[in-house]
Scaffold this active site. Structure first.
Site, PDB file in Angstrom:
ATOM      1  CB  THR A 212      -0.923   0.035   1.230  1.00 48.10           C
ATOM      2  OG1 THR A 212      -0.164  -0.335   2.370  1.00 48.10           O
ATOM      3  CG2 THR A 212      -2.074  -0.913   1.054  1.00 48.10           C
ATOM      4  CG  HIS A 432     -22.724  -8.355   5.372  1.00 43.70           C
ATOM      5  ND1 HIS A 432     -22.873  -9.629   5.855  1.00 43.70           N
ATOM      6  CD2 HIS A 432     -22.060  -7.676   6.341  1.00 43.70           C
ATOM      7  CE1 HIS A 432     -22.334  -9.719   7.045  1.00 43.70           C
ATOM      8  NE2 HIS A 432     -21.833  -8.536   7.370  1.00 43.70           N
ATOM      9  CD  GLU A 433     -19.948  -4.285   5.749  1.00 44.85           C
ATOM     10  OE1 GLU A 433     -20.250  -3.616   6.756  1.00 44.85           O
ATOM     11  OE2 GLU A 433     -19.302  -5.351   5.822  1.00 44.85           O
ATOM     12  CG  ASP A 509     -20.928  -9.405  11.346  1.00 47.03           C
ATOM     13  OD1 ASP A 509     -19.982  -8.692  11.721  1.00 47.03           O
ATOM     14  OD2 ASP A 509     -21.451  -9.329  10.225  1.00 47.03           O
TER      15      ASP A 509
HETATM   16  P1  ADP Z   1       4.654  -1.521   1.340  1.00 47.62           P
HETATM   17  O1  ADP Z   1       5.922  -1.031   1.927  1.00 47.62           O
HETATM   18  O2  ADP Z   1       3.435  -0.912   1.945  1.00 47.62           O
HETATM   19  O3  ADP Z   1       4.539  -2.994   1.257  1.00 47.62           O
HETATM   20  P2  ADP Z   1       5.740  -0.306  -0.980  1.00 47.62           P
HETATM   21  O4  ADP Z   1       5.909   1.096  -0.533  1.00 47.62           O
HETATM   22  O5  ADP Z   1       6.942  -1.154  -0.969  1.00 47.62           O
HETATM   23  O6  ADP Z   1       4.582  -1.012  -0.165  1.00 47.62           O
HETATM   24  O7  ADP Z   1       5.055  -0.291  -2.414  1.00 47.62           O
HETATM   25  C1  ADP Z   1       5.613  -0.965  -3.502  1.00 47.62           C
HETATM   26  C2  ADP Z   1       5.474  -0.140  -4.756  1.00 47.62           C
HETATM   27  O8  ADP Z   1       4.118  -0.006  -5.120  1.00 47.62           O
HETATM   28  C3  ADP Z   1       5.986   1.253  -4.587  1.00 47.62           C
HETATM   29  O9  ADP Z   1       7.330   1.345  -4.862  1.00 47.62           O
HETATM   30  C4  ADP Z   1       5.157   2.019  -5.600  1.00 47.62           C
HETATM   31  O10 ADP Z   1       5.717   1.871  -6.876  1.00 47.62           O
HETATM   32  C5  ADP Z   1       3.848   1.291  -5.590  1.00 47.62           C
HETATM   33  N1  ADP Z   1       2.878   1.919  -4.693  1.00 47.62           N
HETATM   34  C6  ADP Z   1       2.354   1.349  -3.596  1.00 47.62           C
HETATM   35  N2  ADP Z   1       1.465   2.164  -2.998  1.00 47.62           N
HETATM   36  C7  ADP Z   1       1.429   3.295  -3.727  1.00 47.62           C
HETATM   37  C8  ADP Z   1       0.697   4.520  -3.614  1.00 47.62           C
HETATM   38  N3  ADP Z   1      -0.174   4.740  -2.615  1.00 47.62           N
HETATM   39  N4  ADP Z   1       0.910   5.479  -4.543  1.00 47.62           N
HETATM   40  C9  ADP Z   1       1.781   5.267  -5.537  1.00 47.62           C
HETATM   41  N5  ADP Z   1       2.491   4.143  -5.697  1.00 47.62           N
HETATM   42  C10 ADP Z   1       2.328   3.143  -4.816  1.00 47.62           C
HETATM   43 ZN    ZN Z   2     -20.807  -7.913   9.025  1.00 42.22          ZN
END
Ligand code: ADP
Ligand code: ZN
Ligand code: MG
Length: 624
Positions: A212, A432-433, A509
């Site tokens: 993420t 559900h939600e 739930d």
């Molecule tokens: P994590 O550390 O949360 O596992 P990373 O930062 O290593 O994730 O993410 C891996 C790659 O995915 C990043 O280098 C980027 O290229 C892409 N990426 C992940 N999340 C984003 C985001 N929110 N915005 C832009 N690129 C992202």
């Molecule tokens: Zn639920």
């Protein structure tokens, strides 16, 4: 003046002179035979070589016994820069190269005749002398000096060294950005905060599922603040030698303090920060524990006024962390970096779409709509897959159809990891939600329904309904507890009303509803049949039974049966209540569910306006 003041080390000086002589000769030979050594080929670590192979950046490789030379592709895919690395024993290498379609061959045996034999006489003693010199140079020469494993392997990225990462490179995690913007301020002008006596936070924990953008965020904070960035992964601390990890932490912080203000980033904190209590008792945890203790000591050790070192850490398993890590003065701030919602996904796609050539028919919004549950890394991967597909069929630009195919591929991979919902599942989760929300909006004491979302959150939940209490509550009455149980059952009831069947999605739930009902009967004495007796021993949390003891008082079989009957009745009543509400508001259920399938998240005034239309059974009975 005493003799002691003059350091005399004749032995080492002698060796130094020999070394000078030998390397002088070496230089001479080198000057005369430049074609053998050629221009210096830059060397890189083996891991980087493998990374480049895996990213498909390498065209050809020549594998020698003790040297690997390889050629990178340039921007146009043509053979470009030549690099060298030192091979390690890696039986997988041919397979990896083959997989990526890299041309490779063994290096021809060198036949430099007399010269190489001369070298083979010179080099070994040279290495020997070099090692000797190295030990002497390290002064103490103790075990710490001799074994460099205790030195931190932290990679340091200093601003401007590589392309700077900023907040503009991160999208879809706006809340996290806002919180971290404050950290940037701390790093930029610490004096402003310390002058009025504010304590600058030492540790910030980034929590969220894999991919993420936690690592990316941490780099962006350093980039925005323009400070050095020390990065090390928790798994790198886990070492063969007890004590090595702790020494590494010490060293890391020593380096960092010299460069303050700066950021120390610890990726995969859970690898060292696992709760000591829940750890296995089989032994072998010593190393991790020592490392963790050292980390805690270091974080407590530096005063915020002395040096602004902010420790950022990332984890996708916050629940496993040792509580000691989360205490004030350590990682007392937590920032959620969650999977992006629809608009977030579109923003991320826009970032990566800029890097490829898009055809005229591309609709990023549509792609975002079709990729619920994708994390940033999945989206980056998606754009790349689509570009690869276009390149494979020799087109100049990426078309929408490429994205469609790429989505299918990526989804297939993610479904295996159970992270992406198909259309039907998404629909079920939506109803559900909404079921939770409709029932919850009528129940006393449950708080205001603030948000409904069908973006998968965290590790397990497929969707969620957020209820915010309007005030702090310490006591709850019976009606409120019943209301909570009904709200919990609202999700499953909606599935029954709409689809006539039930899925496995409601298990959590049901668990919570049943627990609550049981506590009403056995702990709070709210059952008329059983009276105001506490059948439970000890505190509320005793249903796990500390130490595995039976948490319940010794009761007669009749009483046990009565308890079960009462619990069942409470839950059944609540279930019926939820069903009634949903049947009465069938149209509204439909309307909100359809809307949420479109936009994935409903909150704020929009949600309040919709929920204001919910009719309670009493109102309906009264003909309102
Ligand atoms: P994590 O550390 O949360 O596992 P990373 O930062 O290593 O994730 O993410 C891996 C790659 O995915 C990043 O280098 C980027 O290229 C892409 N990426 C992940 N999340 C984003 C985001 N929110 N915005 C832009 N690129 C992202
Ligand atoms: Zn639920
Ligand atoms: Mg990461």
């Amino acid at each position: 003046m005493s003799i002691k003041d003059k350091p005399q080390q004749p032995r080492s000086r002698l060796i130094g002179n020999i070394l000078l002589l030998v390397s002088g000769g070496f230089l001479l030979v080198n000057l005369f035979l430049p074609q053998l050594f050629g221009p210096q080929i830059p060397r890189v670590p083996y891991s980087i070589f493998i990374e480049q192979v895996q990213d498909g950046n390498v065209t050809r490789v020549s594998v020698g016994q003790d040297n690997i030379r390889y050629q990178l592709k340039d921007e146009n895919g043509q053979p470009g820069q030549i690099l060298a690395t030192t091979p390690i024993f890696d039986l997988e290498l041919p397979k990896r190269l083959e997989e990526k379609g890299v041309e490779f061959a063994a290096a021809p045996p060198s036949n430099n005749g007399w010269f190489s034999s001369l070298l083979s006489w010179i080099i070994p003693p040279l290495i020997f002398v070099g090692i000797w010199q190295f030990f002497l140079g390290r002064g103490g020469g103790g075990p710490q000096g001799a074994l460099s494993i205790t030195k931190s392997k932290a990679k340091v990225y200093v601003e401007g060294e590589s392309a700077k990462t900023t907040f503009a490179d991160v999208a879809g995690v706006e809340e996290a950005k806002v919180e971290l913007a404050e950290i940037v301020e701390f790093l930029k002008a610490p004096q402003r905060f310390t002058a009025i006596g504010a304590r600058i936070p030492k540790g910030v924990l980034l929590v969220g599922p894999p991919g993420t953008g936690k690592t990316l965020m941490a780099k962006a904070v350093a980039g925005e603040a323009g400070v050095p960035f020390f990065s090390i992964s928790g798994s790198e601390f886990v070492e063969l030698f007890v004590g090595a990890g702790a020494a590494r932490v010490r060293d890391l912080f020593e380096q960092a303090k010299k460069k303050a203000p700066c950021i120390v980033f610890i990726d995969e904190l859970d690898a060292i920060g696992k709760s000591r209590a829940s750890g296995n008792f089989m032994g072998g945890n010593d190393e991790r524990e020592q490392t963790l203790n050292q980390l805690l000591t270091e974080m407590d050790g530096f005063a915020a006024t002395e040096a602004t070192v902010i420790v950022l850490a990332a984890t996708n398993r916050p629940e496993t962390l040792d509580p000691a890590l989360l205490r004030p003065g350590r990682f007392d701030r937590q920032v959620l970096v969650d999977r992006p919602d629809l608009s977030g996904r579109q923003a991320i796609l826009e970032i990566y779409a800029r890097k490829v050539k898009l055809g005229p028919d591309i609709d990023l919004k549509m792609i975002a709509t079709r990729t619920p549950g994708f994390a940033g890394a999945d989206l980056a991967n998606l754009v790349n897959e689509a570009a690869l597909l276009a390149a494979r069929s020799r087109r100049e630009t990426v078309a929408q159809a490429d994205f469609s195919e790429a989505i299918e591929r990526v989804v297939a991979g993610l479904e295996k990891k159970s992270r992406v919902l198909n259309e039907k599942e998404k629909k079920i989760v939506a109803y559900h939600e909404v079921g939770h929300a409709l029932v919850g909006s009528l129940m006393p004491g449950g708080g205001k329904v603030a948000k409904i979302s069908i973006v998968p959150r965290g590790m397990a939940a497929l969707g969620y309904t957020l209820q915010l209490p309007t005030e702090d509550r310490f006591l709850m009455d019976e009606a409120e507890l019943r209301g909570q149980i009904a709200t919990l059952l609202g999700g499953r009831s909606a599935e029954e009303v709409v689809f006539g069947s039930i899925t496995t999605g409601a298990s959590n739930d049901l668990q919570r509803a049943t627990d609550l009902a049981e506590r009403m009967v056995t702990t709070y004495g709210m059952s008329k049949v059983l009276g105001p007796l506490a059948y439970e021993k000890g505190q509320q949390n005793s249903f796990l039974g500390e130490g595995g003891m039976n948490p319940r008082r010794a009761v007669s079989p009749e009483t046990a049966k009565a308890i079960d009957g009462e619990v069942k009745e409470i839950v059944e009543n609540a279930h019926q209540q939820a069903l009634d509400i949903l049947n009465q508001n069938r149209d509204l259920l439909e309307e909100i569910a359809q809307r949420i399938l479109e936009v994935e998240v409903i909150e704020g005034d929009q949600l309040q306006n919709l929920l204001a239309q919910v009719r309670s059974p009493e109102k309906v009975a009264a003909g309102v």
